[in-house]
Design a protein around this motif. Structure first.
Motif, PDB file in Angstrom:
ATOM      1  N   LEU A 150      44.790  70.410  20.725  1.00 44.06           N
ATOM      2  CA  LEU A 150      44.178  71.606  20.155  1.00 44.06           C
ATOM      3  C   LEU A 150      44.021  72.692  21.212  1.00 44.06           C
TER       4      LEU A 150
ATOM      5  N   GLY B 102      47.331  74.222  21.827  1.00 50.14           N
ATOM      6  CA  GLY B 102      48.004  74.802  20.674  1.00 50.14           C
ATOM      7  C   GLY B 102      49.237  74.030  20.276  1.00 50.14           C
TER       8      GLY B 102
ATOM      9  N   PRO C 213      50.345  73.861  14.597  1.00 51.54           N
ATOM     10  CA  PRO C 213      50.152  75.252  15.021  1.00 51.54           C
ATOM     11  C   PRO C 213      50.920  76.226  14.136  1.00 51.54           C
TER      12      PRO C 213
ATOM     13  N   ARG D 264      41.323  79.718  14.129  1.00 48.17           N
ATOM     14  CA  ARG D 264      41.931  80.489  15.221  1.00 48.17           C
ATOM     15  C   ARG D 264      41.837  79.701  16.504  1.00 48.17           C
ATOM     16  N   LEU D 265      42.867  79.788  17.303  1.00 45.57           N
ATOM     17  CA  LEU D 265      42.855  79.021  18.553  1.00 45.57           C
ATOM     18  C   LEU D 265      42.020  79.694  19.633  1.00 45.57           C
TER      19      LEU D 265
ATOM     20  N   CYS E 152      47.040  80.075  15.389  1.00 46.02           N
ATOM     21  CA  CYS E 152      46.030  79.284  14.667  1.00 46.02           C
ATOM     22  C   CYS E 152      46.478  77.826  14.617  1.00 46.02           C
ATOM     23  N   MET E 153      45.586  76.989  14.106  1.00 46.56           N
ATOM     24  CA  MET E 153      45.896  75.579  13.889  1.00 46.56           C
ATOM     25  C   MET E 153      45.584  75.246  12.428  1.00 46.56           C
TER      26      MET E 153
ATOM     27  N   LEU F 178      38.401  78.934  18.017  1.00 42.49           N
ATOM     28  CA  LEU F 178      38.280  77.705  17.234  1.00 42.49           C
ATOM     29  C   LEU F 178      37.418  77.876  15.984  1.00 42.49           C
TER      30      LEU F 178
END
Length: 506
Positions: free
Chosen positions: A211, A214, A240, A163-164, A248-249, A167
């Motif tokens: 990061l 995003g 992303p 999750r951004l 999210c990443m 993290l």
């Protein structure tokens, strides 16, 4: 009209208008009386349950619960008191409860509903006048997420998702666990810096910046720290994506450890080759296949030719004038350009001081790193050639009068006079004296009649000798017998032919 009647009429009109508004909503709306009877449902709510009337939905809460079984997304069944329709009747306020809905009698759920509650009170009364269940059909979204989940888990390419906003890792596939040796619960809910997927990345600052924003993280090499304390070289990239409503990443990885091990093994192999090359007692050189430039020479080569590496490396052999003649150089280079390796090719080269060296030259195509090269080996045969010349001269002097030599010694001297490579199979010693006489005349080009006259024997006798010679040396033609004899230094010249009468021959 009384005030009460007007008020009742006004409320009826308002309710009708409210229902008209609700009917057009995409969300499903079910109105429930505090006594648990279902009062009304809009078309969207009916469609979300696969029915076309309120009666089919259920007249009350108990009938609804009997006709539709609910379970949570984690496959746990929803208990009766926890049904959203039960909770709203109990006055519970909730939002975004997600349940899977299965029609009674079926095994698999048909829909995924996201449900929230709404309690409507009278203006003058604190008691609820109407209970509202608001439903969204999120089946398509969760089906897409299920398909993504299945694809993500089945993909052999290692991957994790974080999750951004915090993290933290929320998903990890089996490929990542197999590659790193981590357990699933060791990864989930930890951050990208607890399990640093960007460790020792060659563009780490750029990756951290992307990061935080995003944005896509380009491919770069990094080293993952393993649970056992080791590291693994990987290529990592970030993309992303949205999981539900959360940005999210997605990190994907390519395992470079096999490449690193192969490169290490190649480096060690090249180091061993270099040490062996330098220490070899045989004069050797390494050249580029394209252009015939020398890249390296060993100490034995320098000792034989007098050329130091500085003087000869990086120069074509033609410029160095190593070869005795341009013709010899062109012949050798043509063989290499044609993809043919040399084996014991006799050539003459010039040393730095001008001395002439007779050599046997051998080559082998090799690769050093990404470069196509040629390994040269030189065998100095100058002394051997001189000895052979002296020996041949001595043989020629002796062979001027060979009447007192035995036939066996004659054959051996003939082979010394014209030295050949080792030849397998029968030799001259396998023939009788008379068969050698016949073979000698065959080598001189005589036919059977001439041989018969020369030896003073019958033609059948000659043909019998010829047949036995063919059988012993494994040929079936006259020209092949001549080639066999000459390959062994026997051409019939200088061989004394004795005549025998037919009785003796018989």
């Amino acid at each position: 009209m009384t005030t009460a009647s007007f008020k009742s009429l006004r409320e009826t009109a308002d309710l009708r208008h409210l229902r008209q508004i609700i009917v057009g909503l995409d969300e499903g709306v079910i109105l429930i009386d505090p006594d648990q009877s279902l009062l009304w449902a809009n078309d969207a709510a009916l469609a979300m349950h696969g029915v076309d009337s309120l009666a089919a939905l259920g007249t009350d809460v108990d009938e609804y619960r009997a006709r539709f079984q609910l379970r949570y997304r984690n496959n746990h069944r929803v208990e009766a008191d926890d049904y959203p329709i039960e909770r709203v009747v109990a006055g519970d306020s909730f939002s975004e409860v997600v349940v899977e809905v299965t029609v009674a009698g079926e095994d698999e759920p048909r829909w995924v509903h996201q449900v929230r509650s709404l309690v409507l009170n009278d203006a003058d009364d604190a008691e609820p006048a109407c209970l509202v269940l608001i439903i969204q059909d999120v089946s398509a979204r969760y089906q897409a997420e299920d398909r993504f989940e299945q694809s993500f888990n089945a993909n052999p390419a290692p991957a994790v998702i974080c999750r951004l906003n915090d993290l933290r890792f929320v998903k990890v596939n089996q490929g990542f666990l197999d590659m790193t040796g981590h357990q699933r619960d060791q990864v989930l809910c930890r951050t990208v810096y607890d399990i640093d997927v960007l460790r020792a990345a060659d563009r780490r600052d750029l990756a951290k910046e992307r990061l935080a924003e995003g944005r896509t993280i380009p491919q770069m090499e990094a080293e993952l720290e393993l649970p056992d304390g080791g590291t693994k070289l990987v290529i990592v990239a970030g993309q992303p994506i949205d999981i539900g409503d959360q940005p999210c990443m997605l990190f994907t990885f390519a395992d470079l450890e096999p490449r690193r091990k192969a490169e290490g093994a190649l480096r060690h192999s090249e180091e061993r080759f270099t040490r062996t090359f330098q220490m070899a007692p045989v004069p050797m050189a390494i050249g580029a296949r394209d252009g015939h430039l020398l890249c390296e020479v060993n100490a034995s080569f320098t000792q034989m030719t007098g050329y130091d590496g500085i003087e000869i490396i990086g120069r074509p052999l033609g410029d160095v004038q190593l070869w005795d003649s341009d013709g010899a150089r062109r012949e050798i280079e043509a063989s290499i350009d044609g993809g043919r390796d040399l084996r014991g090719h006799e050539a003459r080269i010039h040393a730095k001081d001008g001395a002439t060296i007779d050599c046997l030259v051998s080559t082998e195509a090799i690769r050093l790193g990404d470069d196509a090269c040629v390994l040269w080996a030189f065998q100095d045969i100058t002394q051997r050639k001189a000895t052979e010349i002296e020996l041949v001269e001595a043989i020629e002097a002796v062979m001027k009068d060979t009447s007192w030599f035995s036939r066996s010694i004659m054959d051996k001297l003939a082979r010394l006079r014209a030295p050949q490579a080792d030849i397998d199979g029968p030799g001259l010693d396998d023939l009788t004296a008379r068969e050698r006489d016949v073979l000698a005349l065959i080598c001189r080009g005589y036919d059977d009649k001439t041989i018969a006259r020369t030896l003073d024997v019958a033609g059948n006798t000659v043909r019998n000798h010829v047949a036995r010679i063919y059988a012993k040396i494994g040929v079936n033609r006259r020209i092949a017998a001549v080639a066999w004899a000459r390959a062994r230094g026997f051409d019939g010249e200088g061989v004394r032919i004795e005549k025998l009468d037919q009785e003796t021959m018989a």
